[in-house]
Write a protein that holds these residues in place. Structure first.
Motif, PDB file in Angstrom:
ATOM      1  N   UNK A 177       0.857  -1.182   0.000  1.00 21.81           N
ATOM      2  CA  UNK A 177       0.000   0.000   0.000  1.00 21.81           C
ATOM      3  C   UNK A 177       0.896   1.235   0.000  1.00 21.81           C
ATOM      4  N   UNK A 178       0.888   1.990  -1.080  1.00 24.44           N
ATOM      5  CA  UNK A 178       1.750   3.161  -1.226  1.00 24.44           C
ATOM      6  C   UNK A 178       0.974   4.412  -0.829  1.00 24.44           C
ATOM      7  N   UNK A 179       1.510   5.141   0.147  1.00 28.83           N
ATOM      8  CA  UNK A 179       0.886   6.374   0.625  1.00 28.83           C
ATOM      9  C   UNK A 179       1.803   7.541   0.272  1.00 28.83           C
ATOM     10  N   UNK A 180       1.293   8.503  -0.469  1.00 29.77           N
ATOM     11  CA  UNK A 180       2.068   9.668  -0.890  1.00 29.77           C
ATOM     12  C   UNK A 180       1.785  10.838   0.045  1.00 29.77           C
ATOM     13  N   UNK A 201       9.426   3.732   5.516  1.00 29.68           N
ATOM     14  CA  UNK A 201       9.483   5.171   5.286  1.00 29.68           C
ATOM     15  C   UNK A 201      10.631   5.482   4.346  1.00 29.68           C
ATOM     16  N   UNK A 202      10.386   6.361   3.380  1.00 34.35           N
ATOM     17  CA  UNK A 202      11.448   6.835   2.497  1.00 34.35           C
ATOM     18  C   UNK A 202      11.205   8.297   2.177  1.00 34.35           C
ATOM     19  N   UNK A 203      12.231   9.108   2.349  1.00 35.56           N
ATOM     20  CA  UNK A 203      12.116  10.545   2.085  1.00 35.56           C
ATOM     21  C   UNK A 203      13.346  11.017   1.325  1.00 35.56           C
ATOM     22  N   UNK A 204      13.146  12.024   0.494  1.00 33.52           N
ATOM     23  CA  UNK A 204      14.252  12.656  -0.206  1.00 33.52           C
ATOM     24  C   UNK A 204      14.528  12.062  -1.571  1.00 33.52           C
ATOM     25  N   UNK A 205      15.086  12.894  -2.444  1.00 36.06           N
ATOM     26  CA  UNK A 205      15.336  12.475  -3.823  1.00 36.06           C
ATOM     27  C   UNK A 205      16.376  11.370  -3.915  1.00 36.06           C
ATOM     28  N   UNK A 206      17.247  11.268  -2.911  1.00 35.36           N
ATOM     29  CA  UNK A 206      18.259  10.223  -2.930  1.00 35.36           C
ATOM     30  C   UNK A 206      17.689   8.828  -2.838  1.00 35.36           C
ATOM     31  N   UNK A 250       3.920   1.663   2.502  1.00 32.85           N
ATOM     32  CA  UNK A 250       5.087   2.437   2.100  1.00 32.85           C
ATOM     33  C   UNK A 250       4.711   3.916   2.158  1.00 32.85           C
ATOM     34  N   UNK A 251       5.410   4.678   2.989  1.00 37.94           N
ATOM     35  CA  UNK A 251       5.132   6.098   3.181  1.00 37.94           C
ATOM     36  C   UNK A 251       6.230   6.909   2.507  1.00 37.94           C
ATOM     37  N   UNK A 252       5.845   7.774   1.579  1.00 36.71           N
ATOM     38  CA  UNK A 252       6.804   8.507   0.757  1.00 36.71           C
ATOM     39  C   UNK A 252       6.506   9.999   0.755  1.00 36.71           C
ATOM     40  N   UNK A 253       7.555  10.815   0.769  1.00 44.41           N
ATOM     41  CA  UNK A 253       7.347  12.230   0.482  1.00 44.41           C
ATOM     42  C   UNK A 253       7.433  12.448  -1.030  1.00 44.41           C
ATOM     43  N   UNK A 295       9.596  13.888  -2.998  1.00 46.42           N
ATOM     44  CA  UNK A 295      10.886  13.642  -3.647  1.00 46.42           C
ATOM     45  C   UNK A 295      11.159  12.143  -3.786  1.00 46.42           C
ATOM     46  N   UNK A 296      10.868  11.387  -2.760  1.00 46.24           N
ATOM     47  CA  UNK A 296      11.124   9.946  -2.814  1.00 46.24           C
ATOM     48  C   UNK A 296      10.216   9.251  -3.819  1.00 46.24           C
ATOM     49  N   UNK A 297       9.033   9.822  -4.068  1.00 45.49           N
ATOM     50  CA  UNK A 297       8.070   9.219  -4.995  1.00 45.49           C
ATOM     51  C   UNK A 297       8.259   9.679  -6.435  1.00 45.49           C
ATOM     52  N   UNK A 298       9.218  10.546  -6.696  1.00 47.69           N
ATOM     53  CA  UNK A 298       9.286  11.261  -7.970  1.00 47.69           C
ATOM     54  C   UNK A 298       9.483  10.367  -9.183  1.00 47.69           C
ATOM     55  N   UNK A 299      10.090   9.199  -9.038  1.00 46.01           N
ATOM     56  CA  UNK A 299      10.363   8.349 -10.196  1.00 46.01           C
ATOM     57  C   UNK A 299       9.334   7.243 -10.394  1.00 46.01           C
ATOM     58  N   UNK A 300       8.276   7.231  -9.610  1.00 45.51           N
ATOM     59  CA  UNK A 300       7.245   6.208  -9.762  1.00 45.51           C
ATOM     60  C   UNK A 300       6.431   6.467 -11.025  1.00 45.51           C
ATOM     61  N   UNK A 301       6.240   5.441 -11.815  1.00 48.60           N
ATOM     62  CA  UNK A 301       5.500   5.582 -13.072  1.00 48.60           C
ATOM     63  C   UNK A 301       4.004   5.721 -12.830  1.00 48.60           C
ATOM     64  N   UNK A 302       3.499   5.041 -11.818  1.00 48.75           N
ATOM     65  CA  UNK A 302       2.047   5.010 -11.583  1.00 48.75           C
ATOM     66  C   UNK A 302       1.639   5.927 -10.428  1.00 48.75           C
TER      67      UNK A 302
END
Length: 257
Positions: free
Chosen positions: A2-5, A195-200, A230-233, A235-242
């Motif tokens: 479950x992806x949460x933006x 948890x994932x945050x940031x463009x890195x 999965x909790x993303x800010x 920047x961390x979500x920026x490359x997701x296609x969907x």
């Protein structure tokens, strides 16, 4: 999965704290605690709730994910010292129910087996908090790790040692070996919050969520887990296609609840 933006890293921390709070308030819980920079804001929010709202961890037991081989628990950068400093010493979780691998054990392989057995004896982990490495590792399961591995001794990659060098004094070498829960051990938790945050972290997030399940991205094993959030800010979500599909799904679930 479950992806949460979320709009910000602060929002990620609050969302993670909400999930931990929900589980702790249901009754005695076995928590899996990650260290590192990413979970720290979530721990600070849980500490605030303990102090200001009466959230209690008195009935909880906690297991950390990993430890550096060669570091005594008293070393300032051991993960036992870190989780005490960042979280446990600020709440009412009994310190005798904080379980960590012994980094200075004379036989690291035997210590890994002992730690695995202690998790099993506790009934397994109810809720596991995870961060995400820039190369897709969770715990210290580096690329190439078996997707069914149990707690073991592992070598750290150059990238991970470089990422973690900021926690050590200048000139102090980052340990090259670690004890870590395996991917199979982590996957046995009943609920997982990553948890994932940031463009890195954006590429690792993409590979974890939308890539093939592969030892090249150890975190991709979580695609098989039935209760992973999965909790993303941004920047961390920026490359997701969907990306927009995840936004729509989250909105629909909120409306339903």
């Amino acid at each position: 999965m479950h992806v949460i933006l979320c709009d910000s890293a602060a929002e990620v921390a609050v969302a993670a704290a909400d999930l931990v709070t929900r589980r702790v308030r249901r009754g005695p819980a076995v928590l899996g605690l990650a260290t590192g920079g990413t979970p720290q804001p979530a721990y600070r929010e849980l500490i605030r709730r303990h102090r200001e709202e009466g959230l209690s961890f008195a009935g909880a037991t906690a297991f950390t994910l990993d430890e550096y081989v060669g570091l005594a628990s008293e070393h300032t950068q051991s993960y036992r010292a870190t989780i005490l400093r960042d979280f446990v010493s600020h709440v009412d979780l009994p310190v005798e129910r904080l379980r960590t691998p012994r980094g200075d054990a004379p036989d690291p392989a035997a210590e890994a087996q002992r730690y695995e057995e202690s998790i099993t004896a506790a009934g397994g982990v109810d809720l596991q908090i995870l961060g995400l490495g820039t190369n897709g590792h969770i715990g210290f399961n580096e690329p190439g790790s078996s997707l069914s591995s149990r707690t073991t001794v592992r070598a750290l990659t150059r990238q991970t040692r470089a990422d973690n060098s900021r926690f050590f004094n200048h000139g102090e070498e980052v340990p090259r070996l670690c004890l870590t829960q395996g991917l199979g051990t982590i996957s046995a938790a009943r609920e997982i919050v990553l948890l994932a945050v940031g463009s890195g972290k954006a590429r690792a997030v993409r590979d974890m969520v939308e890539g093939p399940v592969s030892a090249r991205c150890p975190a991709s094993v979580l695609q098989f887990h039935p209760h992973t959030t999965v909790l993303l800010d941004r920047e961390a979500a920026a490359e997701l296609e969907y990306l927009e599909d995840y936004r729509d799904a989250a909105r629909l679930l909120r409306e339903q609840s």
